[in-house]
Design an enzyme around this catalytic site. Structure first.
Site, mmCIF file in Angstrom:
data_model
loop_
_atom_site.group_PDB
_atom_site.id
_atom_site.type_symbol
_atom_site.label_atom_id
_atom_site.label_comp_id
_atom_site.label_asym_id
_atom_site.label_seq_id
_atom_site.Cartn_x
_atom_site.Cartn_y
_atom_site.Cartn_z
ATOM 1 N N GLY A 199 25.921 17.756 1.960
ATOM 2 C CA GLY A 199 26.195 18.829 1.021
ATOM 3 C C GLY A 199 27.298 18.492 0.027
ATOM 4 C CG HIS A 243 29.096 29.274 2.367
ATOM 5 N ND1 HIS A 243 30.036 30.086 1.794
ATOM 6 C CD2 HIS A 243 29.078 28.145 1.618
ATOM 7 C CE1 HIS A 243 30.563 29.473 0.736
ATOM 8 N NE2 HIS A 243 29.991 28.301 0.610
ATOM 9 N N GLY A 286 27.892 22.075 10.768
ATOM 10 C CA GLY A 286 27.992 23.517 10.578
ATOM 11 C C GLY A 286 27.329 24.311 11.694
ATOM 12 C CD GLU A 319 21.282 12.375 4.463
ATOM 13 O OE1 GLU A 319 22.189 12.849 5.154
ATOM 14 O OE2 GLU A 319 20.348 13.079 3.984
ATOM 15 N N GLY A 342 30.151 16.819 8.921
ATOM 16 C CA GLY A 342 30.256 16.460 10.338
ATOM 17 C C GLY A 342 29.848 15.015 10.576
ATOM 18 C CB ALA A 375 31.284 24.622 -5.704
HETATM 19 C C1 LIG Z 1 25.275 24.565 -4.206
HETATM 20 C C2 LIG Z 1 26.207 24.550 -3.033
HETATM 21 C C3 LIG Z 1 27.567 24.746 -3.214
HETATM 22 C C4 LIG Z 1 28.432 24.729 -2.122
HETATM 23 N N1 LIG Z 1 29.770 24.859 -2.338
HETATM 24 C C5 LIG Z 1 30.616 24.778 -1.297
HETATM 25 C C6 LIG Z 1 32.012 24.818 -1.508
HETATM 26 O O1 LIG Z 1 32.489 24.902 -2.634
HETATM 27 N N2 LIG Z 1 32.821 24.728 -0.425
HETATM 28 C C7 LIG Z 1 32.329 24.621 0.843
HETATM 29 O O2 LIG Z 1 33.116 24.570 1.786
HETATM 30 N N3 LIG Z 1 31.002 24.576 1.066
HETATM 31 C C8 LIG Z 1 30.137 24.635 0.037
HETATM 32 N N4 LIG Z 1 28.802 24.551 0.256
HETATM 33 C C9 LIG Z 1 28.327 24.461 1.643
HETATM 34 C C10 LIG Z 1 28.486 23.044 2.181
HETATM 35 O O3 LIG Z 1 27.794 22.136 1.375
HETATM 36 C C11 LIG Z 1 27.947 22.993 3.626
HETATM 37 O O4 LIG Z 1 28.549 24.011 4.379
HETATM 38 C C12 LIG Z 1 28.262 21.659 4.260
HETATM 39 O O5 LIG Z 1 27.724 20.599 3.502
HETATM 40 C C13 LIG Z 1 27.675 21.616 5.667
HETATM 41 O O6 LIG Z 1 28.108 20.418 6.269
HETATM 42 P P1 LIG Z 1 27.306 19.808 7.507
HETATM 43 O O7 LIG Z 1 28.097 18.692 8.040
HETATM 44 O O8 LIG Z 1 26.921 20.909 8.423
HETATM 45 O O9 LIG Z 1 25.918 19.250 6.915
HETATM 46 P P2 LIG Z 1 25.472 18.793 5.474
HETATM 47 O O10 LIG Z 1 26.623 18.456 4.620
HETATM 48 O O11 LIG Z 1 24.505 19.806 4.963
HETATM 49 O O12 LIG Z 1 24.702 17.441 5.790
HETATM 50 C C14 LIG Z 1 23.570 17.386 6.605
HETATM 51 C C15 LIG Z 1 22.741 16.183 6.178
HETATM 52 O O13 LIG Z 1 21.749 15.942 7.173
HETATM 53 C C16 LIG Z 1 20.561 15.500 6.563
HETATM 54 N N5 LIG Z 1 19.447 15.795 7.463
HETATM 55 C C17 LIG Z 1 18.961 17.014 7.816
HETATM 56 N N6 LIG Z 1 17.948 16.873 8.697
HETATM 57 C C18 LIG Z 1 17.786 15.534 8.895
HETATM 58 C C19 LIG Z 1 16.891 14.760 9.690
HETATM 59 N N7 LIG Z 1 15.971 15.336 10.491
HETATM 60 N N8 LIG Z 1 16.974 13.419 9.633
HETATM 61 C C20 LIG Z 1 17.911 12.803 8.858
HETATM 62 N N9 LIG Z 1 18.795 13.503 8.073
HETATM 63 C C21 LIG Z 1 18.732 14.846 8.111
HETATM 64 C C22 LIG Z 1 20.502 16.295 5.260
HETATM 65 O O14 LIG Z 1 19.717 15.594 4.309
HETATM 66 C C23 LIG Z 1 21.983 16.393 4.870
HETATM 67 O O15 LIG Z 1 22.323 15.378 3.958
HETATM 68 C C24 LIG Z 1 27.919 24.540 -0.824
HETATM 69 C C25 LIG Z 1 26.546 24.334 -0.631
HETATM 70 C C26 LIG Z 1 25.695 24.325 -1.723
HETATM 71 C C27 LIG Z 1 24.228 24.087 -1.504
#
Ligand SMILES: Cc1cc2nc3c(=O)[nH]c(=O)nc-3n(C[C@H](O)[C@H](O)[C@H](O)COP(=O)(O)OP(=O)(O)OC[C@H]3O[C@@H](n4cnc5c(N)ncnc54)[C@H](O)[C@@H]3O)c2cc1C
Ligand code: SF4
Length: 529
Positions: A87, A466, A499, A36, A17, A92
């Site tokens: 993430g 997830h 998410g 970050e 996002g 993966a």
């Molecule tokens: C091992 C593993 C395998 C996965 N495999 C898959 C896959 O194959 N396919 C798939 O679709 N999804 C997969 N996922 C899930 C996917 O990674 C997440 O659903 C996705 O990254 C969520 O996106 P997001 O934008 O919500 O936040 P994220 O990508 O989680 O990013 C949020 C970021 O915000 C930062 N943050 C948090 N709090 C703060 C704060 N207070 N101040 C500053 N920074 C902050 C964190 O450090 C993080 O880097 C996997 C997850 C893991 C752990």
């Protein structure tokens, strides 16, 4: 005099996002800051295996500065990524579009013409992330196919769509290409070597992580990424509804003592810290933002996920080769299994693996102990960590059947100093009977040992990578935290784009949907005048 701000937009978090938002806002001419808390990684820095905990696990309090986080709660163990690129650094790569039925369920139902709008955003997300069908099938994928054939669901076998660069057909793995995706404007890439290490960080520059697409272009267009910086407070400047902008308090996330707290101001703020991170931050700042809906922390979903598998002791298979999630099958209309692997030597998760036994609660624990007495060698082999990645076909099981949790801040007797994020509500099912039956029969037929995690047997604690929801979309503040344009109800210029916004159980890996929703959210923000 008009107020001045450090940034037009501050984006908190650089995952799916956050990176999409930063890229599109920078393109629209805004001054963007991305905050970050994780570190920045290059392919030269990634650990070779998961045994290098210092480089793999994110737990700054213990001086572990990796990119992978495991957060245990009472109801669920949540796996997530913390890094520049969120993430995407540890995920993966699997990029699946959920069934269209998800748009007619959950809190976002009826808020937009989703089925008409979303395909275009999925297409943009796929193009930007370089999604392609997996071309490398390893032992684990072939074994999954044989197991599916044996149980009458072989026709549902598919190769996953993944954000990986495979190079030209017939070319040697590891070949270097100048930017293959963005007409020469993006960074170079090497073709995938099928090492299975995607979740330990790609050391071969083949994985299309966000720092190679969205975030790369955000920075190229002037966005500033402040890594190793955590947002700890957020409050409106001037007007209580945020119409005069916001002040964020940030500190160094990797420091123990001298955290260098400081303030950053922004006209508008995008919260993109992941479902857990955004919920945690908003719950902590609720006193400064009292109008945030009381639905905050509700409707948290786990994709109804469960992780089981089959271990094949000995040397006859190498399950670690291929890409992290290479293929999948559907064992019934609601249940979907993906073949997962870690790279050779990345055996740490073997420490929490154990012999699978079906059941629930104390009865299951008793059956598990009894199986240890009856089959001590099998029991020992299931739990022996060394060789885990090479010998184990991990099943990632997901269901479209819905179940939700609630998260809140509470002071716990064992840590009375601060309020901690805790899960509440009724338990989500740990056991997916159809998947358990499939696993046990597959192990028996193909000479393996069925396994699960010790946390699932002892504490009825499922694992999920997830976690979604917690600040879901709704028609008003009584039904959700944000509207269908991702604006937080009750505030001006405050968005949730990650998410946390997802309003239904997707039943498939969520990153592509989070990316597509972020693309859609950005269409509502006009270019800077
Ligand atoms: C091992 C593993 C395998 C996965 N495999 C898959 C896959 O194959 N396919 C798939 O679709 N999804 C997969 N996922 C899930 C996917 O990674 C997440 O659903 C996705 O990254 C969520 O996106 P997001 O934008 O919500 O936040 P994220 O990508 O989680 O990013 C949020 C970021 O915000 C930062 N943050 C948090 N709090 C703060 C704060 N207070 N101040 C500053 N920074 C902050 C964190 O450090 C993080 O880097 C996997 C997850 C893991 C752990
Ligand atoms: S399989 Fe190996 S080379 Fe291919 S994307 Fe994953 S980590 Fe990179």
């Amino acid at each position: 005099m008009a107020p001045t701000y450090d940034f037009d937009y501050v984006v908190v978090g650089s995952g799916f996002g956050g990176s999409v938002s930063a890229c599109r806002l920078a393109e629209k001419g805004y001054a963007v800051g991305v905050i970050e808390m994780g570190k920045r990684w290059t392919e030269a820095d990634f650990p070779k295996t998961t045994w290098n905990l210092r480089k793999w696990i994110w737990r700054p309090g213990l001086k572990l500065f990796g990119f992978y986080n495991m957060r245990p709660f009472r109801h669920v163990m949540i796996l997530c990524g913390n890094a520049v690129g969120g993430g995407s650094i540890t995920y993966a790569n699997t990029m699946l579009v959920p069934p269209t039925s998800v748009w007619t369920e959950g809190s976002w139902k009826g808020l937009a013409d989703w089925e008409r709008e979303m395909p275009a955003h999925y297409a943009t997300a796929r193009r930007m992330l370089g999604v392609a069908e997996n071309r490398i099938l390893g032992d684990a994928d072939h074994m999954l196919k044989r197991m599916a054939d044996d149980q009458g669901v072989g026709h549902t076998f598919y190769k996953t769509d993944v954000a990986v660069y495979f190079g030209a057909e017939g070319e040697a793995p590891g070949t270097l290409h100048p930017d293959p995706y963005f007409d020469g404007e993006g960074p170079p890439r090497k073709s995938c070597v099928g090492c299975g290490g995607c979740m330990v960080g790609c050391r071969f520059n083949a994985k299309n992580t966000l720092d190679k697409n969205y975030l790369y272009f955000a920075e190229k267009r002037g966005a500033k990424v402040l890594a190793e910086t955590r947002v700890v407070d957020l409050r409106p400047l001037g007007a209580e509804d945020g119409s005069d902008g916001y002040e964020l308090t940030v500190e160094r996330s990797t420091a123990w003592l001298f955290k260098q707290r400081r303030k950053i101001t922004a006209r508008q703020v995008v919260l993109a810290a992941s479902a857990l991170g955004t919920m945690d931050l908003l719950l902590r700042v609720k006193r400064s933002l009292p109008a945030v809906s009381d639905r905050l922390g509700h409707d948290v979903r786990t994709n109804s996920e469960s992780i089981v598998g089959v271990r094949f002791p000995g040397n006859q298979h190498d399950m670690s080769k291929g890409i992290a999630i290479g293929s999948g099958i559907h064992i019934d209309p609601f249940t979907h299994i993906e073949a997962v692997r870690y790279s050779r030597g990345s055996d740490v998760l073997g420490l929490i693996a154990t012999l699978f036994v079906a059941g629930k609660g104390w009865g299951r624990i008793a059956a598990w102990l009894w199986s240890g007495l009856r089959h001590p060698i099998k029991f020992f082999r299931a739990a022996w960590p060394f060789g885990f990645a090479r010998q184990t076909l991990i099943f990632l099981v997901m269901q479209t059947i819905d179940a939700t949790l609630k998260f809140q801040l509470r002071r716990r007797w064992w840590w009375p100093f601060t309020r901690l994020l805790c899960s509440a509500g009724s338990r989500i099912p740990t056991n997916i009977p159809a998947a358990n039956t499939f696993t046990e029969r597959a192990a028996a037929t193909f000479g393996g040992i069925p396994i699960t995690s010790t946390s699932e047997i002892l504490f009825d604690l499922p694992m999920t990578a997830h976690c979604i929801g917690g600040c879901v979309m709704g028609s008003d503040a009584e039904h959700g935290v944000i509207d269908a344009q991702h604006r937080v109800f009750g505030y001006t210029g405050l968005y949730v784009i990650d998410g946390a916004a997802v309003g239904a159980n997707l039943g498939v890996n969520p990153s592509l949907t989070i990316t597509a929703l972020a693309e859609r959210a950005m269409t509502f923000i006009p270019p800077k005048s």
